[in-house]
Scaffold this active site. Structure first.
Site, PDB file in Angstrom:
ATOM      1  CG  ASN A  45      -0.307   4.017  -7.839  1.00  0.00           C
ATOM      2  OD1 ASN A  45      -1.389   4.453  -7.449  1.00  0.00           O
ATOM      3  ND2 ASN A  45       0.671   3.696  -7.018  1.00  0.00           N
ATOM      4  CG  HIS A  56       1.887  -0.333  -5.604  1.00  0.00           C
ATOM      5  ND1 HIS A  56       3.068  -0.321  -4.908  1.00  0.00           N
ATOM      6  CD2 HIS A  56       0.959   0.267  -4.801  1.00  0.00           C
ATOM      7  CE1 HIS A  56       2.873   0.251  -3.728  1.00  0.00           C
ATOM      8  NE2 HIS A  56       1.605   0.603  -3.631  1.00  0.00           N
ATOM      9  CB  CYS A  86       6.306  -3.755  -6.664  1.00  0.00           C
ATOM     10  SG  CYS A  86       4.657  -3.015  -6.612  1.00  0.00           S
TER      11      CYS A  86
END
Ligand SMILES: [Zn+2]
Length: 150
Positions: A45, A56, A86
């Site tokens: 991240n 991320h 994600c």
């Protein structure tokens, strides 16, 4: 998949998470492994480091892997249950498997992924839980910024 292998791969993601913490960032790391077990990419991240809320751990690892013809058989390994963004990436590109370090401090989209045919392995790793708990206690405002909660 073999749990020992999953834990070995998780160590790569944990290294990334710890490096992120040392940089003053959010300690979430990830790695993308190929069907043959090759490490394709790793990342962490980078919200704080790059001022980029879309960086991320999983997207950083995915981007580091560059172009792949197919994601069939690949494994996304992440220290923390993947957020919706994600989880969407995993489905968009057809990543076959997700290894999750822990889903205790944050419950993301891993159930949804499992319902849609992705192999999901949740390791309940105490080291990953401790890393996030300590971070959330130390930097609650940064954590809430990252997960989009007031
Ligand atoms: Zn995410």
């Amino acid at each position: 998949m073999d749990e020992e292998q999953a834990r070995r791969w998780l160590a790569t993601a944990v290294d990334e998470a710890r490096a992120g913490l040392a940089e003053g960032g959010i300690p979430i790391g990830a790695a993308l492994y190929g069907a043959d077990g090759t490490l394709l990419g790793r990342g962490r991240n980078r919200r704080v480091q790059d001022g980029d809320p879309s960086a991320h751990g999983e997207t950083a690892a995915f981007r580091a892997a560059g172009r792949q013809r197919s994601y069939r058989g690949t494994t996304m390994v992440t220290t923390l249950s993947p957020c919706w963004y994600c989880s969407g990436l995993v489905r968009q590109f057809g990543i076959s498997r997700v290894v999750v370090g822990e889903a205790e401090t944050f419950h993301g989209g891993h159930d949804w992924l499992a319902e849609h045919g992705v192999e999901v392995v949740v390791l309940d790793d105490p080291g990953c839980v401790a890393l996030m708990r300590e971070f959330i206690a130390a930097r609650p405002e940064l954590w809430h910024e990252d997960i989009g909660e007031e």
